[in-house]
Motif scaffolding. Structure first.
Motif, PDB file in Angstrom:
ATOM      1  N   THR A 142     -66.757 -86.443 -38.753  1.00  0.00           N
ATOM      2  CA  THR A 142     -67.490 -87.643 -39.152  1.00  0.00           C
ATOM      3  C   THR A 142     -67.991 -88.333 -37.891  1.00  0.00           C
ATOM      4  OG1 THR A 142     -65.601 -89.162 -39.050  1.00  0.00           O
ATOM      5  CG2 THR A 142     -65.930 -87.949 -41.113  1.00  0.00           C
ATOM      6  N   LEU A 143     -68.991 -89.210 -38.058  1.00  0.00           N
ATOM      7  CA  LEU A 143     -69.481 -89.970 -36.915  1.00  0.00           C
ATOM      8  C   LEU A 143     -68.470 -91.018 -36.478  1.00  0.00           C
ATOM      9  CD1 LEU A 143     -73.252 -90.569 -37.830  1.00  0.00           C
ATOM     10  CD2 LEU A 143     -72.309 -88.946 -36.176  1.00  0.00           C
ATOM     11  N   ARG A 144     -67.735 -91.554 -37.429  1.00  0.00           N
ATOM     12  CA  ARG A 144     -66.820 -92.655 -37.119  1.00  0.00           C
ATOM     13  C   ARG A 144     -65.533 -92.197 -36.460  1.00  0.00           C
ATOM     14  NH1 ARG A 144     -65.359 -96.467 -41.846  1.00  0.00           N
ATOM     15  NH2 ARG A 144     -65.006 -94.504 -42.944  1.00  0.00           N
ATOM     16  N   LYS A 145     -64.984 -91.050 -36.906  1.00  0.00           N
ATOM     17  CA  LYS A 145     -63.641 -90.664 -36.467  1.00  0.00           C
ATOM     18  C   LYS A 145     -63.598 -89.341 -35.724  1.00  0.00           C
ATOM     19  CE  LYS A 145     -61.245 -93.232 -40.097  1.00  0.00           C
ATOM     20  NZ  LYS A 145     -60.210 -93.180 -41.177  1.00  0.00           N
ATOM     21  N   GLY A 146     -64.749 -88.752 -35.468  1.00  0.00           N
ATOM     22  CA  GLY A 146     -64.737 -87.502 -34.731  1.00  0.00           C
ATOM     23  C   GLY A 146     -64.328 -86.318 -35.602  1.00  0.00           C
ATOM     24  N   THR A 147     -63.626 -85.364 -35.013  1.00  0.00           N
ATOM     25  CA  THR A 147     -63.288 -84.117 -35.694  1.00  0.00           C
ATOM     26  C   THR A 147     -61.786 -83.875 -35.692  1.00  0.00           C
ATOM     27  OG1 THR A 147     -65.409 -83.089 -35.119  1.00  0.00           O
ATOM     28  CG2 THR A 147     -63.610 -81.608 -35.692  1.00  0.00           C
ATOM     29  N   THR A 148     -61.264 -83.519 -36.861  1.00  0.00           N
ATOM     30  CA  THR A 148     -59.869 -83.115 -36.987  1.00  0.00           C
ATOM     31  C   THR A 148     -59.838 -81.640 -37.387  1.00  0.00           C
ATOM     32  OG1 THR A 148     -59.156 -85.318 -37.671  1.00  0.00           O
ATOM     33  CG2 THR A 148     -57.684 -83.501 -38.193  1.00  0.00           C
ATOM     34  N   VAL A 149     -58.938 -80.886 -36.780  1.00  0.00           N
ATOM     35  CA  VAL A 149     -58.832 -79.460 -37.064  1.00  0.00           C
ATOM     36  C   VAL A 149     -57.426 -79.136 -37.540  1.00  0.00           C
ATOM     37  CG1 VAL A 149     -59.035 -77.131 -36.132  1.00  0.00           C
ATOM     38  CG2 VAL A 149     -60.531 -78.938 -35.276  1.00  0.00           C
ATOM     39  N   TRP A 150     -57.354 -78.375 -38.631  1.00  0.00           N
ATOM     40  CA  TRP A 150     -56.088 -77.868 -39.141  1.00  0.00           C
ATOM     41  C   TRP A 150     -56.035 -76.366 -38.914  1.00  0.00           C
ATOM     42  CZ3 TRP A 150     -58.908 -81.652 -41.445  1.00  0.00           C
ATOM     43  CH2 TRP A 150     -58.241 -82.834 -41.827  1.00  0.00           C
ATOM     44  N   LYS A 151     -54.946 -75.882 -38.357  1.00  0.00           N
ATOM     45  CA  LYS A 151     -54.755 -74.444 -38.177  1.00  0.00           C
ATOM     46  C   LYS A 151     -53.702 -73.963 -39.170  1.00  0.00           C
ATOM     47  CE  LYS A 151     -53.395 -70.913 -34.805  1.00  0.00           C
ATOM     48  NZ  LYS A 151     -52.946 -70.663 -33.412  1.00  0.00           N
ATOM     49  N   VAL A 152     -54.029 -72.928 -39.924  1.00  0.00           N
ATOM     50  CA  VAL A 152     -53.143 -72.424 -40.971  1.00  0.00           C
ATOM     51  C   VAL A 152     -52.875 -70.948 -40.732  1.00  0.00           C
ATOM     52  CG1 VAL A 152     -52.788 -72.161 -43.448  1.00  0.00           C
ATOM     53  CG2 VAL A 152     -54.212 -74.025 -42.588  1.00  0.00           C
ATOM     54  N   LYS A 153     -51.605 -70.554 -40.783  1.00  0.00           N
ATOM     55  CA  LYS A 153     -51.243 -69.148 -40.671  1.00  0.00           C
ATOM     56  C   LYS A 153     -50.451 -68.723 -41.904  1.00  0.00           C
ATOM     57  CE  LYS A 153     -51.203 -68.586 -35.649  1.00  0.00           C
ATOM     58  NZ  LYS A 153     -50.406 -68.143 -34.480  1.00  0.00           N
ATOM     59  N   LEU A 154     -50.882 -67.629 -42.511  1.00  0.00           N
ATOM     60  CA  LEU A 154     -50.180 -67.042 -43.644  1.00  0.00           C
ATOM     61  C   LEU A 154     -49.616 -65.708 -43.175  1.00  0.00           C
ATOM     62  CD1 LEU A 154     -52.835 -67.707 -46.440  1.00  0.00           C
ATOM     63  CD2 LEU A 154     -50.989 -69.192 -45.684  1.00  0.00           C
ATOM     64  N   GLU A 155     -48.326 -65.671 -42.929  1.00  0.00           N
ATOM     65  CA  GLU A 155     -47.731 -64.500 -42.294  1.00  0.00           C
ATOM     66  C   GLU A 155     -47.454 -63.394 -43.304  1.00  0.00           C
ATOM     67  OE1 GLU A 155     -43.960 -63.344 -39.395  1.00  0.00           O
ATOM     68  OE2 GLU A 155     -44.293 -65.405 -40.038  1.00  0.00           O
ATOM     69  N   ASN A 156     -47.826 -62.170 -42.915  1.00  0.00           N
ATOM     70  CA  ASN A 156     -47.554 -60.988 -43.732  1.00  0.00           C
ATOM     71  C   ASN A 156     -46.722 -60.008 -42.914  1.00  0.00           C
ATOM     72  OD1 ASN A 156     -49.078 -61.172 -46.349  1.00  0.00           O
ATOM     73  ND2 ASN A 156     -50.741 -61.590 -44.936  1.00  0.00           N
ATOM     74  N   SER A 157     -45.500 -60.371 -42.640  1.00  0.00           N
ATOM     75  CA  SER A 157     -44.669 -59.524 -41.793  1.00  0.00           C
ATOM     76  C   SER A 157     -43.971 -58.446 -42.610  1.00  0.00           C
ATOM     77  CB  SER A 157     -43.618 -60.374 -41.070  1.00  0.00           C
ATOM     78  OG  SER A 157     -42.682 -60.893 -41.997  1.00  0.00           O
ATOM     79  N   LYS A 158     -43.431 -57.455 -41.911  1.00  0.00           N
ATOM     80  CA  LYS A 158     -42.730 -56.369 -42.575  1.00  0.00           C
ATOM     81  C   LYS A 158     -41.469 -56.859 -43.277  1.00  0.00           C
ATOM     82  CE  LYS A 158     -44.347 -52.702 -39.475  1.00  0.00           C
ATOM     83  NZ  LYS A 158     -43.926 -51.648 -38.523  1.00  0.00           N
ATOM     84  N   ALA A 159     -40.980 -58.045 -42.880  1.00  0.00           N
ATOM     85  CA  ALA A 159     -39.758 -58.579 -43.483  1.00  0.00           C
ATOM     86  C   ALA A 159     -39.969 -59.007 -44.927  1.00  0.00           C
ATOM     87  CB  ALA A 159     -39.252 -59.761 -42.667  1.00  0.00           C
ATOM     88  N   ILE A 160     -41.206 -59.176 -45.335  1.00  0.00           N
ATOM     89  CA  ILE A 160     -41.505 -59.609 -46.691  1.00  0.00           C
ATOM     90  C   ILE A 160     -41.818 -58.398 -47.548  1.00  0.00           C
ATOM     91  CG2 ILE A 160     -42.945 -61.109 -48.099  1.00  0.00           C
ATOM     92  CD1 ILE A 160     -43.769 -62.545 -45.551  1.00  0.00           C
ATOM     93  N   LYS A 161     -41.220 -58.325 -48.721  1.00  0.00           N
ATOM     94  CA  LYS A 161     -41.522 -57.236 -49.639  1.00  0.00           C
ATOM     95  C   LYS A 161     -42.992 -57.279 -50.021  1.00  0.00           C
ATOM     96  CE  LYS A 161     -36.918 -57.143 -51.755  1.00  0.00           C
ATOM     97  NZ  LYS A 161     -36.165 -57.282 -53.020  1.00  0.00           N
ATOM     98  N   SER A 162     -43.596 -56.104 -50.094  1.00  0.00           N
ATOM     99  CA  SER A 162     -45.023 -56.055 -50.402  1.00  0.00           C
ATOM    100  C   SER A 162     -45.334 -56.691 -51.750  1.00  0.00           C
ATOM    101  CB  SER A 162     -45.509 -54.600 -50.389  1.00  0.00           C
ATOM    102  OG  SER A 162     -44.802 -53.834 -51.352  1.00  0.00           O
ATOM    103  N   THR A 163     -44.371 -56.606 -52.684  1.00  0.00           N
ATOM    104  CA  THR A 163     -44.599 -57.192 -54.008  1.00  0.00           C
ATOM    105  C   THR A 163     -44.539 -58.712 -53.976  1.00  0.00           C
ATOM    106  OG1 THR A 163     -42.239 -56.904 -54.482  1.00  0.00           O
ATOM    107  CG2 THR A 163     -43.736 -55.178 -55.242  1.00  0.00           C
ATOM    108  N   ASP A 164     -43.972 -59.299 -52.897  1.00  0.00           N
ATOM    109  CA  ASP A 164     -43.856 -60.743 -52.779  1.00  0.00           C
ATOM    110  C   ASP A 164     -44.980 -61.364 -51.962  1.00  0.00           C
ATOM    111  OD1 ASP A 164     -41.548 -60.762 -54.269  1.00  0.00           O
ATOM    112  OD2 ASP A 164     -40.238 -60.554 -52.522  1.00  0.00           O
ATOM    113  N   LYS A 165     -45.795 -60.523 -51.332  1.00  0.00           N
ATOM    114  CA  LYS A 165     -46.865 -61.051 -50.498  1.00  0.00           C
ATOM    115  C   LYS A 165     -48.022 -61.547 -51.360  1.00  0.00           C
ATOM    116  CE  LYS A 165     -45.880 -57.974 -46.610  1.00  0.00           C
ATOM    117  NZ  LYS A 165     -46.400 -56.879 -45.769  1.00  0.00           N
TER     118      LYS A 165
END
Length: 253
Positions: free
Chosen positions: A187-210
């Motif tokens: 915005t012109l008034r408040k500048g820029t805010t950035v959100w970084k999001v990571k959705l991890e798909n590691s081997k520790a998670i069962k494929s059926t749960d991903k």
């Protein structure tokens, strides 16, 4: 204006239907009509630019009654040439303030050189802080172009950009690839805010749960809507955190 970078990391595991189309529609309805249909929030005039996942946020807004009161335009720059053309044709600001992980360590980021990663600054990434900021600032410029009233241009124009690379429940994800998204609001008034999001798909998670690619799309779309709600309603930290927890309520969130 001051801006900040916020980071979320969530284990990419499935649950019932928290991030379902109905949840996305509820967030879109709240954005337009306010909490409990009692909208005392400030008006906004928004353009949304998506590169990768997150486009469901725009369609949810467009399918909600009253969308024309805040949505001016939405574009999905899925092809790299489309991305480059949109950003080039709608240049806005050259510099944004950014706070990486610490409110006490502010730095200026030049989106023409900063990739938002540890890579060589000359190596542009279409999934990065830089990409999201370029999209949001181009979207802000576009919203200013489309707003005829000076008051709207000065006070209410908002640009939202989302750059992501989503893996989903695929064979590639078993190799440790992580779905990542960067959401920027300018915005012109408040500048820029950035959100970084990571959705991890590691081997520790069962494929059926991903999460599937479609489920990850809903998560990112919901976070795009949440970022707009947070700005429009000026939510207190506890209220905002509660909203995010509803979206990111998977195992390991």
């Amino acid at each position: 204006g001051r801006s900040s970078t916020k980071s979320f990391s969530v284990m990419s595991s499935a649950s019932d239907d928290i991030n379902s189309p109905s949840q996305t529609q509820q967030l879109a309805t709240r954005l337009i009509r306010g909490n409990n249909n009692n909208n005392n929030a400030s008006p906004i005039k928004t353009c949304i630019a998506i590169a990768g996942g997150g486009s469901t946020a725009s369609s949810a807004i467009a399918s909600t009654s009253g969308a024309s009161s805040l949505l001016l335009e939405s574009i999905v720059t899925y092809d790299r040439r489309s991305f480059a053309e949109f950003v080039t044709n709608n240049q806005c600001c050259d510099v944004v303030f950014n706070s990486c992980d610490s409110q006490d360590n502010d730095e200026i980021i030049d989106p023409t050189t900063d990739t938002g990663s540890d890579s060589n600054p000359s190596d542009f990434s279409f999934c990065s802080t830089q990409a999201a900021v370029l999209l949001s600032q181009a979207a802000l410029s576009r919203s200013i172009q489309l707003s005829p009233r000076f008051q709207d241009r000065a006070l209410y124009c908002v640009g939202v950009g989302c750059a992501s690379a989503l893996v989903g429940n695929t064979e590639r994800s078993d190799g440790g690839k992580i779905s990542t998204a960067y959401i920027a609001l300018s915005t012109l008034r408040k500048g820029t805010t950035v959100w970084k999001v990571k959705l991890e798909n590691s081997k520790a998670i069962k494929s059926t749960d991903k999460r599937s690619r479609g489920e990850e799309e809903m998560v990112i779309s919901n976070l795009v809507l949440a970022s707009m709600i947070q700005y429009r309603e000026e939510l207190e930290k506890d209220d905002y955190d509660s909203m995010i927890q509803q979206i990111l309520d998977k195992d390991g969130d």
